[in-house]
Design a protein around this motif. Sequence first.
Motif, PDB file in Angstrom:
ATOM      1  N   MET A  22       6.368 -50.366  34.474  1.00  0.00           N
ATOM      2  CA  MET A  22       7.458 -51.203  34.342  1.00  0.00           C
ATOM      3  C   MET A  22       7.159 -52.312  33.335  1.00  0.00           C
ATOM      4  N   ALA A  27       7.430 -50.791  29.733  1.00  0.00           N
ATOM      5  CA  ALA A  27       8.967 -50.381  29.446  1.00  0.00           C
ATOM      6  C   ALA A  27       9.803 -51.520  28.954  1.00  0.00           C
ATOM      7  N   ASN A  28       9.262 -52.725  29.543  1.00  0.00           N
ATOM      8  CA  ASN A  28      10.167 -53.866  29.469  1.00  0.00           C
ATOM      9  C   ASN A  28       9.492 -54.939  28.261  1.00  0.00           C
ATOM     10  N   GLY A  41       9.401 -56.448  39.625  1.00  0.00           N
ATOM     11  CA  GLY A  41      10.529 -56.249  38.810  1.00  0.00           C
ATOM     12  C   GLY A  41      11.233 -57.684  38.563  1.00  0.00           C
ATOM     13  N   LEU A  83       8.719 -59.683  36.266  1.00  0.00           N
ATOM     14  CA  LEU A  83       8.685 -59.241  34.894  1.00  0.00           C
ATOM     15  C   LEU A  83       9.995 -59.907  34.358  1.00  0.00           C
ATOM     16  N   GLY A  84      11.208 -59.970  35.191  1.00  0.00           N
ATOM     17  CA  GLY A  84      12.299 -60.536  34.571  1.00  0.00           C
ATOM     18  C   GLY A  84      12.276 -62.122  33.798  1.00  0.00           C
ATOM     19  N   VAL A  89      10.721 -61.390  30.287  1.00  0.00           N
ATOM     20  CA  VAL A  89      11.559 -60.751  29.624  1.00  0.00           C
ATOM     21  C   VAL A  89      12.640 -61.603  29.071  1.00  0.00           C
ATOM     22  N   PHE A 127      17.773 -58.794  36.916  1.00  0.00           N
ATOM     23  CA  PHE A 127      16.709 -58.122  35.925  1.00  0.00           C
ATOM     24  C   PHE A 127      15.789 -56.968  37.038  1.00  0.00           C
ATOM     25  N   ASP A 162      17.640 -53.872  38.251  1.00  0.00           N
ATOM     26  CA  ASP A 162      17.676 -52.701  37.250  1.00  0.00           C
ATOM     27  C   ASP A 162      16.368 -52.361  36.846  1.00  0.00           C
ATOM     28  N   ALA A 163      15.305 -52.815  37.065  1.00  0.00           N
ATOM     29  CA  ALA A 163      13.983 -52.615  36.621  1.00  0.00           C
ATOM     30  C   ALA A 163      13.145 -51.784  37.659  1.00  0.00           C
TER      31      ALA A 163
END
Length: 423
Positions: free
Chosen positions: A202, A205-206, A258, A261-262, A265, A345, A348-349
Amino acid sequence: MMIDILATAASVGFDPDLATRAYLDSLTGPARARSDAYFEGGYWLLLWGMLVSLASAWTMLRSGWSASWSRWAQRVTRRRWLQPALYALPFVLVSSLIVLPWTIYTDWYREKQYGLMNLGFGGWVGEQVTGLGVTLVVTAIALVIIFAVIRATPRSWWLWASATMALFLAFGALITPVFISPLFNTYEAMPEGRLRDQIIGMAKANGVPAENVYVFDQSKQHDRISANVSGLGPTIRISLNDNLLRRATPAEVKAVMGHELGHYVLGHIWILIGCVSLIFLGGFLLLWWLTPRILARWGERWGVHVPSDPAVMPLFTAVLAVYVVLATPAVNTLVRTEESAADRFGLDAAREPDAFASTAMKLSEYRKIEPGVLEEAIFFDHPSGRTRVRAAMRWKAEHLAELPAAQRAVMRPAPATVASPMR
């Protein structure tokens, strides 16, 4: 948290509001009452904490202690730039001792009372001593910088001090994962396995530049689940606490990561530094305007005459204590807005709406699950459990046809419990 499948939903007919209600109704009885009481008590802690800070500041000023510490620093060294650092030593130590009974109550006794603290009193004191050492160093550095700015630019120091604090905050974010956090917890690489690979997958990917995932032993302090993506540049690291691995399912871990990570990002660390700097700007501007007026009336009695004297620090802390309480709704709204964006986010992730909702229910151990609208706007620095579960169920309704068959079920968690009974 055990998940009971009530019925299988078709691609149509899934009602996010009913699904939300099913989750919220799983927290009932003593568990909900305890959660509400703990969180609502925090509203009063804001007020009482401000009054304790004001009493501490008044004690140091009225007794003449602050002025004597400044004179002591002047006797020790003629280097004016170093005097604020020396002043910081007695200032931090004495102010910490004055508020120690309050700190023991709020940070240890009350947490223990609600079953949210695993440390014994001795262990808690040990961590407080470590934190005090960090505070001494940080305060000494900050005071050197701030009072140098005050002396150099007396008419506009509020502006330059705010800019300096922005740099100070960025530097703190850079070094905290490497030098500060390990003082309190042990960080180890997450064992290899499918879950670790999914988290790193993940991240890649981001566009999160982290090659490893770290686990830290926060269970020694409490049972709350937690994770973060911390640091800047070369110090960026993905971390999760051992409580998350122990208490959450793999899907829930993915949902939490997730979200974290948002934050990276979406650039939340830079947005937060910028916004906190603006808050500092307002506070410093208030100090610049108000301090000379207060000193003109009471400074002679306190032995403090000019804002460039470090002895003014208790007055600074008193004004800022009131300012921070008044700014609480704005600060909470700022943080809550970022958290809501990270929630979206993360959904979605990770694509784990029910895992996200069940994790939100776990957080009800210490957050009121269904506050009023105004209550949430003022006192919540994260979305409430109701808001998060509803967002997850609405995301699920919008993406139902895209989810694997196993995730298209209407879910309801088993009745929620807290980590341990209130003592």
